[in-house]
Design a protein around this motif. Structure first.
Motif, PDB file in Angstrom:
ATOM      1  N   ASP A 107     -24.826 -23.349  45.345  1.00  0.00           N
ATOM      2  CA  ASP A 107     -25.015 -23.758  44.132  1.00  0.00           C
ATOM      3  C   ASP A 107     -25.055 -22.627  42.769  1.00  0.00           C
ATOM      4  N   SER A 108     -25.823 -21.799  42.857  1.00  0.00           N
ATOM      5  CA  SER A 108     -26.136 -20.922  41.905  1.00  0.00           C
ATOM      6  C   SER A 108     -24.856 -19.820  42.044  1.00  0.00           C
ATOM      7  N   LEU A 109     -24.375 -19.447  42.992  1.00  0.00           N
ATOM      8  CA  LEU A 109     -22.956 -18.766  42.977  1.00  0.00           C
ATOM      9  C   LEU A 109     -21.811 -19.366  42.405  1.00  0.00           C
ATOM     10  N   GLN A 110     -21.805 -20.719  42.561  1.00  0.00           N
ATOM     11  CA  GLN A 110     -20.770 -21.463  42.022  1.00  0.00           C
ATOM     12  C   GLN A 110     -20.834 -21.388  40.453  1.00  0.00           C
ATOM     13  N   ARG A 111     -22.076 -21.660  40.190  1.00  0.00           N
ATOM     14  CA  ARG A 111     -22.120 -21.803  38.674  1.00  0.00           C
ATOM     15  C   ARG A 111     -21.997 -20.335  38.115  1.00  0.00           C
ATOM     16  N   ILE A 112     -22.598 -19.359  38.692  1.00  0.00           N
ATOM     17  CA  ILE A 112     -22.209 -17.831  38.246  1.00  0.00           C
ATOM     18  C   ILE A 112     -20.841 -17.620  37.947  1.00  0.00           C
ATOM     19  N   LYS A 113     -20.046 -18.101  38.988  1.00  0.00           N
ATOM     20  CA  LYS A 113     -18.447 -17.925  39.069  1.00  0.00           C
ATOM     21  C   LYS A 113     -17.781 -18.642  37.770  1.00  0.00           C
ATOM     22  N   GLN A 114     -18.602 -19.498  37.366  1.00  0.00           N
ATOM     23  CA  GLN A 114     -17.889 -20.468  36.103  1.00  0.00           C
ATOM     24  C   GLN A 114     -18.477 -19.633  34.667  1.00  0.00           C
ATOM     25  N   GLN A 115     -19.282 -18.539  34.842  1.00  0.00           N
ATOM     26  CA  GLN A 115     -19.585 -17.866  33.625  1.00  0.00           C
ATOM     27  C   GLN A 115     -18.668 -16.593  33.368  1.00  0.00           C
ATOM     28  N   PRO A 116     -18.776 -16.111  32.230  1.00  0.00           N
ATOM     29  CA  PRO A 116     -18.158 -14.493  32.148  1.00  0.00           C
ATOM     30  C   PRO A 116     -18.770 -13.700  33.159  1.00  0.00           C
ATOM     31  N   PHE A 128     -31.824 -16.023  22.015  1.00  0.00           N
ATOM     32  CA  PHE A 128     -30.536 -15.167  22.396  1.00  0.00           C
ATOM     33  C   PHE A 128     -29.167 -15.742  22.495  1.00  0.00           C
ATOM     34  N   GLY A 129     -29.207 -16.937  21.876  1.00  0.00           N
ATOM     35  CA  GLY A 129     -27.922 -17.844  21.756  1.00  0.00           C
ATOM     36  C   GLY A 129     -27.415 -18.410  23.145  1.00  0.00           C
ATOM     37  N   MET A 130     -26.470 -19.529  22.953  1.00  0.00           N
ATOM     38  CA  MET A 130     -26.188 -20.313  24.100  1.00  0.00           C
ATOM     39  C   MET A 130     -25.604 -19.523  25.165  1.00  0.00           C
ATOM     40  N   THR A 131     -24.769 -18.402  24.900  1.00  0.00           N
ATOM     41  CA  THR A 131     -23.999 -17.690  25.909  1.00  0.00           C
ATOM     42  C   THR A 131     -24.898 -17.123  26.943  1.00  0.00           C
ATOM     43  N   VAL A 132     -25.916 -16.347  26.433  1.00  0.00           N
ATOM     44  CA  VAL A 132     -27.101 -15.842  27.334  1.00  0.00           C
ATOM     45  C   VAL A 132     -28.082 -16.849  27.872  1.00  0.00           C
ATOM     46  N   ALA A 133     -28.241 -18.084  27.275  1.00  0.00           N
ATOM     47  CA  ALA A 133     -29.054 -19.074  27.990  1.00  0.00           C
ATOM     48  C   ALA A 133     -28.202 -19.794  29.024  1.00  0.00           C
ATOM     49  N   GLU A 134     -26.705 -19.729  28.932  1.00  0.00           N
ATOM     50  CA  GLU A 134     -26.032 -20.498  30.043  1.00  0.00           C
ATOM     51  C   GLU A 134     -25.895 -19.513  30.998  1.00  0.00           C
ATOM     52  N   GLY A 135     -25.891 -18.031  30.842  1.00  0.00           N
ATOM     53  CA  GLY A 135     -25.883 -17.179  31.801  1.00  0.00           C
ATOM     54  C   GLY A 135     -27.314 -17.042  32.773  1.00  0.00           C
ATOM     55  N   GLU A 163     -19.688 -10.800  33.385  1.00  0.00           N
ATOM     56  CA  GLU A 163     -20.982 -10.063  33.111  1.00  0.00           C
ATOM     57  C   GLU A 163     -22.132 -10.980  33.783  1.00  0.00           C
ATOM     58  N   ILE A 164     -22.191 -12.073  33.914  1.00  0.00           N
ATOM     59  CA  ILE A 164     -23.236 -12.683  34.864  1.00  0.00           C
ATOM     60  C   ILE A 164     -23.301 -12.521  36.184  1.00  0.00           C
ATOM     61  N   GLY A 165     -21.866 -12.474  36.730  1.00  0.00           N
ATOM     62  CA  GLY A 165     -21.726 -11.829  38.327  1.00  0.00           C
ATOM     63  C   GLY A 165     -22.258 -10.487  38.523  1.00  0.00           C
TER      64      GLY A 165
END
Length: 182
Positions: free
Chosen positions: A109-118, A84-91, A120-122
Motif C-alpha cells: 500500500d505504501s509503495l503504491q502511494r509513493i509511486k503516485q508522488q514526485p 512545511f506545506g502540502m507537498t511535503v505533508a503528502e510525501g 523525490e519521495i521514492g
C-alpha cells in the motif's frame, strides 16, 4: 528540469522538528537516539542529489528528515502541512504505513502511494532501506531476516526508477545482506 538546491534553513527547520517529534525514541535494539537514523537517511539522499540532476532537493531532504514523524510519533498530517506545506505533508504521509491495514498489506500500500508522488519521495524510501540494511538485531530469526531482505527487494523493484544511485546502492546492500545468513 533544473536542480533546485536544498536550503540549509529548511534542513535545520525539518531536522529540529523531527528531533522534537522523535525525542526519547531510539533506533530499535540500540541506545542510539532515533534522530541518527533520520540523519543517515538524509545523508543518503543528499549524496544522491549530488550525482543526479532535476530534483526538487528541498522536497527530498525535508521528507528524508520527516519520513517517520506521522508513522512513529503523535505528529499529524495537518501539522506537517502547516509547517512545511502540502507537498511535503503528502510525501511524508505516503512514506507512512497505514496501520489500519493488515501488516502483510502495509508495504505494498505504501509503495503504491509513493509511486503516485514526485520521484523525490521514492528516493527517500530507497535511502531509508539502504540505511536500514545494516547488521540485523541479534533477536531476529533467519526467517525474519529473509522477510526483511525480500521486502527490500520489493522496494527496489517498485522504486528503482526514482534514483539510479540510490537504486544501485540498495541493490548492493540487498546482495551484501546475504552475509547474515551464514
Amino acid at each position: 528540469m533544473a536542480n533546485t538546491p536544498w536550503s540549509q534553513n529548511q534542513y535545520i527547520k525539518a531536522y529540529q522538528f523531527a528531533a522534537l517529534a522523535h525525542r526519547g525514541q531510539f533506533v530499535p535494539g540500540t541506545d542510539i537516539a532515533y534522530i541518527m537514523h533520520l540523519s543517515f537517511v538524509s545523508m543518503e539522499v543528499i549524496a544522491a542529489l549530488r550525482t543526479e540532476q532535476g530534483h526538487d532537493e528541498d522536497l527530498a531532504v525535508q521528507c528524508a528528515l520527516l519520513h517517520d514523524v506521522i508513522e512513529d510519533t503523535e505528529t499529524t498530517y495537518q501539522q506537517i502541512s502547516a509547517e512545511f506545506g502540502m507537498t511535503v505533508a503528502e510525501g511524508v504521509l505516503s512514506l507512512s504505513k497505514n496501520k489500519t491495514l493488515n501488516k502483510s498489506l502495509q508495504m505494498a500500500d505504501s509503495l503504491q502511494r509513493i509511486k503516485q508522488q514526485p520521484h523525490e519521495i521514492g528516493m527517500v524510501k530507497l535511502a531509508d532501506r539502504v540505511t536500514n540494511l545494516q547488521r540485523p538485531p541479534s533477536a531476529w530469526t533467519k526467517e525474519k531476516m529473509a522477510r526483511y531482505q525480500a521486502e527490500a527487494l520489493e522496494i527496489y523493484n517498485a522504486l528503482y526508477e526514482a534514483s539510479p544511485s540510490l537504486s544501485l546502492r540498495l541493490h548492493k546492500k540487498i546482495v551484501a545482506y546475504n552475509v547474515y545468513f551464514d
